[in-house]
Write a protein that holds these residues in place. Sequence first.
Motif, short mmCIF file in Angstrom:
data_model
loop_
_atom_site.label_atom_id
_atom_site.label_comp_id
_atom_site.label_asym_id
_atom_site.label_seq_id
_atom_site.Cartn_x
_atom_site.Cartn_y
_atom_site.Cartn_z
N SER A 180 0.71 -1.20 -0.17
CA SER A 180 -0.23 -0.26 0.28
C SER A 180 1.06 1.51 -0.37
O SER A 180 0.16 2.00 -0.54
CB SER A 180 -1.10 0.16 1.58
OG SER A 180 -0.18 -0.04 2.43
N SER A 181 2.27 1.51 0.46
CA SER A 181 3.17 2.50 0.19
C SER A 181 3.39 2.08 -1.51
O SER A 181 4.46 3.93 -1.19
CB SER A 181 3.79 2.44 1.11
OG SER A 181 4.37 1.24 1.53
N THR A 182 3.72 1.31 -1.64
CA THR A 182 4.62 1.09 -2.99
C THR A 182 4.45 1.11 -3.91
O THR A 182 3.81 1.44 -5.37
CB THR A 182 5.59 0.37 -3.05
OG1 THR A 182 5.35 -1.00 -3.08
CG2 THR A 182 6.85 0.15 -1.92
N PHE A 183 1.93 1.11 -4.10
CA PHE A 183 1.24 0.29 -4.71
C PHE A 183 2.52 -0.74 -5.91
O PHE A 183 2.05 -1.06 -6.98
CB PHE A 183 1.23 1.08 -5.81
CG PHE A 183 0.70 2.55 -5.39
CD1 PHE A 183 -0.41 2.09 -4.37
CD2 PHE A 183 1.44 3.90 -4.34
CE1 PHE A 183 -1.31 3.47 -3.83
CE2 PHE A 183 0.56 4.27 -4.14
CZ PHE A 183 -0.45 4.45 -3.47
N ASP A 184 3.47 -1.70 -6.03
CA ASP A 184 3.96 -2.37 -6.32
C ASP A 184 3.47 -4.06 -5.96
O ASP A 184 3.79 -4.55 -5.62
CB ASP A 184 5.20 -2.32 -6.32
CG ASP A 184 6.40 -3.15 -7.25
OD1 ASP A 184 5.42 -3.56 -8.28
OD2 ASP A 184 7.49 -2.90 -7.33
N ASN A 185 2.01 -3.70 -6.33
CA ASN A 185 1.05 -5.23 -5.28
C ASN A 185 1.75 -6.71 -6.14
O ASN A 185 2.16 -7.25 -5.88
CB ASN A 185 -0.22 -5.34 -5.77
CG ASN A 185 -1.04 -4.05 -5.29
OD1 ASN A 185 -1.28 -4.22 -3.80
ND2 ASN A 185 -1.51 -2.87 -5.53
N MET A 186 2.40 -6.45 -7.92
CA MET A 186 2.72 -7.45 -8.24
C MET A 186 4.05 -8.25 -7.58
O MET A 186 4.16 -9.10 -6.93
CB MET A 186 2.69 -7.32 -9.41
CG MET A 186 2.68 -8.75 -10.54
SD MET A 186 3.71 -8.70 -12.06
CE MET A 186 2.63 -8.01 -12.85
#
Lengths: 218, 243
Positions: A180-186
């Motif tokens: 949630s802080s990087t939005f790099d879910n994958m």
Amino acid sequence: MTDFIASAGVYLPILLKGVWLTIAVTLLSLGLATLLGLIWALFRTSGIRWLALATRIFVEFVRGVPILVVLFYIYFVMPEFGLDLTAFQAGVVGLALTYSCYIGETFRAGIEAVDKGQVEAAKSIGMKTPMMMRRVVLPQAFRIVVPPYANNMVMLLKDSSQVSVISVAELTMQGKMLASSTFDNMTVFTLVALLYLCLTIPLNFAMRRVEVAMGSAK
Amino acid sequence: MIKLEDVHKSFGDHEVLKGVDAEIDKGQVVCLIGPSGSGKSTLLRCINGLETYQSGQISVDGERVDVASPRIHDIRTRVSMVFQRFNLFPHRTAIENVMEGPRYVLKQEQASARQKAEQLLVRVGLEDKLDAYPSALSGGQQQRVAIARALAMEPEAILFDEPTSALDPEMVGEVLQVMRALAEEHMTMLVVTHEILFAREVADSVLFLDGGRIVEEGPAGEVLRQPKNERTQDFLRRVTHPV
């Protein structure tokens, strides 16, 4: 792919902190659940009617409630009864309580699967019940129980992710925060999944070895 | 030393023992024969407190056998049992099986328990199988270990529950031979068996049980050669001439 490796290098140290907590939660609750499970199994096979019945009711209750609800109950409700646990403690107790019921049922099935002739042979040489359990029944029951117990162990490891809902910063929780802080879910959740596999696959493999070793000694 | 007085035993509505009286003296070998379902095994198991009985009295050396009493464990150490299906502890070797009682129930020293167990296994002809697990032994060998295990308790009597019934025919002899040797050493034995020839040659007396009652008893030779009771005659005819 190079992106993935580059970001993995950044994320991994953070996620590893979660891994240690996951391992800690799992080991502590497994130890406690095994001890309690053994007690439930001994109560249920004790032949003492009220004790067996009380244990059975308790086990059915806990098994019938989702782990999440057990965790919420211990963390949010028990303080009202004066039992104030940290999130970590509540997580361990909740998992242990839930899994003690699964493991207890497994142990009970194992104890009941030991041939009745073994009990008679133990009695016929004058053994009293505690010694008979310790020296004759339980060693044979444990052998029967290794495969389902190993299964419970792996499930417990995976279910330790549930304690994230009461803010224990184990692997899943760390992943969620990082994502949630990087939005790099994958990248993050792929790493989380891989880290769980790094724990479960060796565990499965080790338990298979134990099964084989115990089987051959028979 | 073992005395039964008017022993009654039921499983639910089904009355298995309908008033059994018998007495086994010290040093005597008594064979208990009879058709299946006549209550032979149940009777034997009552003596060792593996089954309860409803009324009457079973006593060992004058002491009442009562499953509910804490004394039952002590009685069991004095009256050993050999089972039809051996019931060896599968997770222990032959010698560990034999040592188990002396070591952990009688609390003997490891070294002396082991030495005694070794002697017993030699006595039943298994000196080369001390460290074998039961799964690696034949039925006859397992039963001989089981006899050694019973003997290790230095019991006053041994109860045998159809000790050769689960064995392949070629292994029956080796077990009977061990039992015959025990009889010659005046071990008190109560044997449930279908081996009529063994009973005839080894037993001092024979009890014929039918329908939960002892219908005939007496010296082995008499009962087995010239049975008076019709049921005994019929049973013996069918056992000795099956075809």
